[in-house]
Design a protein around this motif. Structure first.
Motif, mmCIF file in Angstrom:
data_model
loop_
_atom_site.group_PDB
_atom_site.id
_atom_site.type_symbol
_atom_site.label_atom_id
_atom_site.label_comp_id
_atom_site.label_asym_id
_atom_site.label_seq_id
_atom_site.Cartn_x
_atom_site.Cartn_y
_atom_site.Cartn_z
ATOM 1 N N TRP A 318 3.033 13.426 7.756
ATOM 2 C CA TRP A 318 2.536 12.758 8.778
ATOM 3 C C TRP A 318 2.711 13.395 10.168
ATOM 4 N N ASP A 348 0.595 12.674 3.335
ATOM 5 C CA ASP A 348 0.448 11.375 4.061
ATOM 6 C C ASP A 348 -0.973 11.324 3.926
ATOM 7 N N ARG A 358 -11.683 9.719 6.392
ATOM 8 C CA ARG A 358 -10.651 8.912 6.897
ATOM 9 C C ARG A 358 -9.933 10.026 7.653
ATOM 10 N N TRP A 396 0.336 9.742 -0.165
ATOM 11 C CA TRP A 396 0.002 8.356 0.316
ATOM 12 C C TRP A 396 -0.879 7.502 0.117
ATOM 13 N N ARG A 428 -4.909 -2.848 12.564
ATOM 14 C CA ARG A 428 -4.894 -1.627 13.124
ATOM 15 C C ARG A 428 -6.260 -0.879 13.119
ATOM 16 N N LYS A 464 3.883 7.208 -1.640
ATOM 17 C CA LYS A 464 4.189 6.719 -0.370
ATOM 18 C C LYS A 464 3.345 5.448 -0.392
ATOM 19 N N ASP A 466 2.076 2.378 1.528
ATOM 20 C CA ASP A 466 2.108 1.886 3.115
ATOM 21 C C ASP A 466 1.475 0.402 3.347
ATOM 22 N N ASN A 468 0.141 -1.655 6.680
ATOM 23 C CA ASN A 468 0.231 -1.560 7.856
ATOM 24 C C ASN A 468 -0.364 -2.867 8.768
ATOM 25 N N CYS A 514 7.109 1.764 2.305
ATOM 26 C CA CYS A 514 6.757 1.885 3.920
ATOM 27 C C CYS A 514 5.939 0.901 4.568
ATOM 28 N N SER A 516 4.394 0.209 8.264
ATOM 29 C CA SER A 516 4.464 0.887 9.560
ATOM 30 C C SER A 516 5.967 0.925 9.968
ATOM 31 N N GLY A 517 6.565 1.721 9.121
ATOM 32 C CA GLY A 517 7.717 1.996 9.273
ATOM 33 C C GLY A 517 8.607 1.292 8.540
ATOM 34 N N TRP A 533 11.025 3.683 4.105
ATOM 35 C CA TRP A 533 11.063 4.375 5.268
ATOM 36 C C TRP A 533 11.609 3.543 6.302
ATOM 37 N N ASP A 536 9.218 4.209 11.692
ATOM 38 C CA ASP A 536 8.088 5.299 12.243
ATOM 39 C C ASP A 536 8.970 6.042 13.433
HETATM 40 C C1 DGJ Z 1 2.465 3.941 9.205
HETATM 41 C C2 DGJ Z 1 3.694 4.772 8.392
HETATM 42 O O1 DGJ Z 1 4.776 4.185 8.705
HETATM 43 C C3 DGJ Z 1 3.699 6.294 8.943
HETATM 44 O O2 DGJ Z 1 4.683 6.876 8.267
HETATM 45 C C4 DGJ Z 1 2.253 6.871 8.236
HETATM 46 O O3 DGJ Z 1 2.310 7.050 6.744
HETATM 47 C C5 DGJ Z 1 1.149 6.273 8.799
HETATM 48 N N1 DGJ Z 1 1.270 4.613 8.779
HETATM 49 C C6 DGJ Z 1 -0.067 6.738 8.245
HETATM 50 O O4 DGJ Z 1 -1.210 6.003 8.892
#
Ligand code: DGJ
Length: 735
Positions: A318, A348, A358, A396, A428, A464, A466, A468, A514, A516-517, A533, A536
């Motif tokens: 990332w 990622d 993307r 990811w 987002r 991973k 995620d 968000n 994960c 957003s962190g 994670w 971030d």
């Molecule tokens: C949010 C994650 O926390 C980051 O590490 C990364 O994977 C991004 N998303 C990717 O869009």
């Protein structure tokens, strides 16, 4: 018991007590903790004691006070002024509950014993079973409830906490985590004062960016890391939660924890069992760090996927390339991490998209097809590269989400969470939306995504996962109009079902949570995920604070901690590589950097660090934590250590957090060692021109714990390498 209840609870009935307590006195024990309840048939279930393990004599005598004991699971309706754990509206509109014990059963598991107290309302065919699961190999008791009824009409559950715990009266301090994106896991400590302290989450998807569902109570006043009585509590839930601490007019502190009931009234039909999430409780006489050790042991043994398997050292793409994924670039990164001794490479965001590539965060979520414009040889090509470099490969995904600019949204606009008759609220990139996991079709879609990847590319070692976005506009196209208030709960039921299916089919897969962190650091998800994670924000200085807080409840093995570039991409702070390494090495070490921008010298430092980390990895990831000097105490230094279970090896971390001339830092006393053992000291990640004065010297555990070592404040390096940062990692080993 009526037949129907017997059918619903066909549990093995075994004697509750191991010594001569009468049948209504319940003793729930772990190796070092005791919980006492009074469960007289026909009477209310009462809480008698929770704390340090008691002798048989003390247990019998403590029960003398049982008639003054508070309710173990307070109910609304017949004592309306107090806070309650459960509040309902019966089918006929009646708002009260008055429940009595009918039966107590015990279930013996492999490493646990579960006590089930079965209660029934005095008037209505309404039932609550309270569970207490005590582990035999960890000092944690999990408690939760099952709620059901046989009333004609649905019963509305207005509040449905998992548990209540009377804490005590007077000078009690609360430790909890608070924060924000990029600043997760900040430790907050405050005395409990009159009134109500509420810690809650309403995100809908992620629940640990701001507050966390875990707390600690220091029972002897101001919190201390290695002394004093502490009760710890962790709600094992991935969704909206609410923790309440009510300090009443008698200065007594009452603790309630459960699903956040706001906008989640649950209409419970006859026969359905509503199960509340577990609240994990621990008690330690050894301060906050002691409570952390209890949580960590329990987590590694029972609550984290593969909790006792060492984690691989990885490079994540990332911060190195962001969305700029291509075959050649991935191969170069794999080559670099392999040459530094890494064991895994994770590609990622940015690898997918058919009609909509993307290239940034405005499109493509949901279209989980390889973008062959970027990766002409597909995932197969990347797996072949990984094999060539003798490392593993990870990928990811963000399965719970879509973008309105995606083929998925074009095909299934009804799958997204949105409020009926109102405009869609996006997140987002201005186009992100959340898929409705209450819908079984969406659950299948997510399962099929993972299943498809794993079937087609069985070489994938790590995912991973995620997430968000929050639930922003309340509404499910799947749930009936009368059940819209079930959305938050059904989302997380759906999420858990998918996780269970994935784990059943792919038990070996490593999965990172994960969001957003650090939005998904909770014990609701961890049984299915290997790690999370932390944030971030990869800035090493700020990470000391975040990882310190997070370590209160989560072990290092679960805390992904990466070496990243300087200046840092989030804070723009410039921190020397040595310090960045020393901080990352206190968690699950990884890298999040473009290695081709590193100098040969930097790569060599990382190569050595990875080599040394592999040596200390069992101590860091499986050992016992002792936090020594808190960064939150503003003493200019932070320090912690890990000690292995035999007290033969330890790793000591020391990070300077401020830099002034003529500064006086506290000498750090170690903890957790065997006083009578002799430990030889070796500095890891050494950059100084000459060794530390105590390098290679041996000291007794007693000396190290009562005195500590005098750590030089600065590094002795050539002028051009000097900086205002200094840190040390010491490896201690009994020869
Ligand atoms: C949010 C994650 O926390 C980051 O590490 C990364 O994977 C991004 N998303 C990717 O869009």
């Amino acid at each position: 018991m009526k037949t129907i209840e017997k059918v619903l609870f066909a549990l093995v009935l075994i004697p509750v007590f191991t010594f001569s307590l009468s049948a209504n006195k319940i003793c729930v024990t772990t190796p070092n903790n005791t919980l006492l309840l009074s469960a007289e048939e026909g009477s209310e279930l009462k809480f008698v004691y929770y704390g340090d393990k008691l002798s048989e004599g003390d247990i019998e005598n403590i029960f003398c006070n049982e008639k003054y004991a508070p309710a173990a699971y307070p109910l609304y309706g017949m004592n309306c002024q107090g806070e309650s754990a459960l509040a309902v509206k019966h089918g006929d509109g009646n708002m009260t509950l008055q429940m009595v014990v009918m039966d107590v059963e015990k279930i013996t598991g492999e490493n646990s014993e579960t006590t089930v107290v079965k209660m029934k309302d005095k008037v209505f065919p309404f039932y609550v079973n309270v569970f207490y699961k005590a582990y035999t190999d960890a000092d944690v008791i999990e408690t939760w409830t099952e709620i059901f009824h046989h009333e004609k009409k649905n019963v509305e559950l207005n509040n449905f906490a998992s548990a209540y715990l009377p804490i005590r009266r007077g000078d009690v301090w609360l430790s909890y985590l608070y924060g924000s994106w990029g600043n997760e896991g900040r430790l907050m400590q405050e005395p409990l004062k009159a009134g109500m302290k509420v810690i809650k989450n309403k995100d809908g998807v992620r629940n640990s960016h701001t507050s966390h569902a875990e707390v600690m109570f220091s029972l002897d006043g101001r919190p201390q890391e290695n002394h004093g009585n502490v009760v710890g509590a962790a709600l094992c839930y991935s969704g909206n939660y609410k923790l309440r601490i009510d300090t009443d007019d008698s200065e007594y502190h009452h603790f309630f924890a459960g699903i956040n009931e706001e906008n989640s009234t649950y209409s419970l039909p006859k026969g359905e069992v509503f199960r509340t999430p577990e609240l994990a409780l621990t008690f330690s006489r050894e301060g906050l760090s002691g409570a952390s050790r209890h949580f960590h042991t329990w987590a590694r043994f029972h609550k984290i996927a593969h909790g006792t398997t060492l984690r691989k050292v990885l490079l994540n793409s990332w911060e190195g390339v962001y969305f700029d994924i291509d075959q050649e670039g991935m191969d170069q990164m794999m080559n670099d991490i392999a040459s530094m001794g890494g064991e895994l490479f994770v590609m990622d965001d940015g690898w997918f998209g058919g009609k909509y590539p993307r290239n940034n965060d405005t499109s493509s979520l949901g279209d989980w097809v390889v973008d062959t414009r970027k990766l002409p040889q597909g995932i197969e090509g990347l797996l072949a590269d990984a094999e060539k470099h003798k490392i593993k490969f990870g990928i990811w995904i963000e399965p719970e989400m879509a973008n309105t600019v995606s083929e998925l949204f074009e095909k299934h606009p009804e799958w997204v969470i949105e409020s009926d008759q109102r405009p869609l609220v996006t997140g987002r990139g201005g186009t992100q939306v959340v898929l409705d996991l209450s819908n079984p079709e969406v659950q299948d879609f997510i399962f099929d995504l993972v299943d498809g990847l794993m079937t087609k590319y069985p070489g994938i070692d790590y995912i991973k996962w995620d997430a968000n976005m929050s639930i922003t506009n309340h509404g499910s196209n799947y749930l009936d109009k009368s059940k819209q208030s079930h959305l938050y709960i059904e989302y997380h039921r759906g999420f858990e079902k998918v996780c269970q299916r994935i784990r059943e089919k792919y038990p070996q897969l490593t999965i990172q949570a994960c969001a957003s962190g650090g939005g998904r650091a909770n014990y609701g998800v961890m049984p299915y995920f290997d790690e999370f994670w932390v944030s971030d924000n990869t800035d090493a200085l700020q990470r000391i604070y975040m990882q310190w807080g997070t370590s209160y409840f989560f072990p290092a093995i679960a805390m992904a901690s990466h070496i990243s570039a300087t200046p840092n991409h989030q804070t723009s702070r410039s921190i020397p590589l040595k310090y960045r390494i020393d901080v990352a090495m206190s968690g699950r070490l990884g890298m999040e950097i473009q290695p081709k921008n590193m100098t040969a010298e930097e790569k060599e430092l990382c190569r050595k660090a990875i080599e040394e980390y592999k040596m200390i990895r069992p101590v860091v990831q499986l050992g016992d934590i002792y936090r020594l000097v808190s960064p939150y105490d503003d003493l200019g230094v932070a320090s912690l250590m890990y000690v292995d279970s035999d007290k033969e090896q330890a790793v000591f971390y020391w990070w300077k957090t401020e830099h002034f001339v003529n500064q006086h830092l506290p000498r750090v006393k170690m903890a957790g060692l065997d006083a009578d053992k002799i430990y030889t000291i070796r500095e890891l990640n050494r950059i100084d021109n000459k060794p530390l004065p105590f390098e290679g010297k041996s000291f007794s555990g007693r000396y190290l714990m009562s005195n500590g070592l005098e750590i030089p404040y600065n590094h002795t390096v050539d002028y051009h390498k000097k900086s205002d940062y200094s840190s040390r990692v010491l490896y201690l080993e009994v020869q």
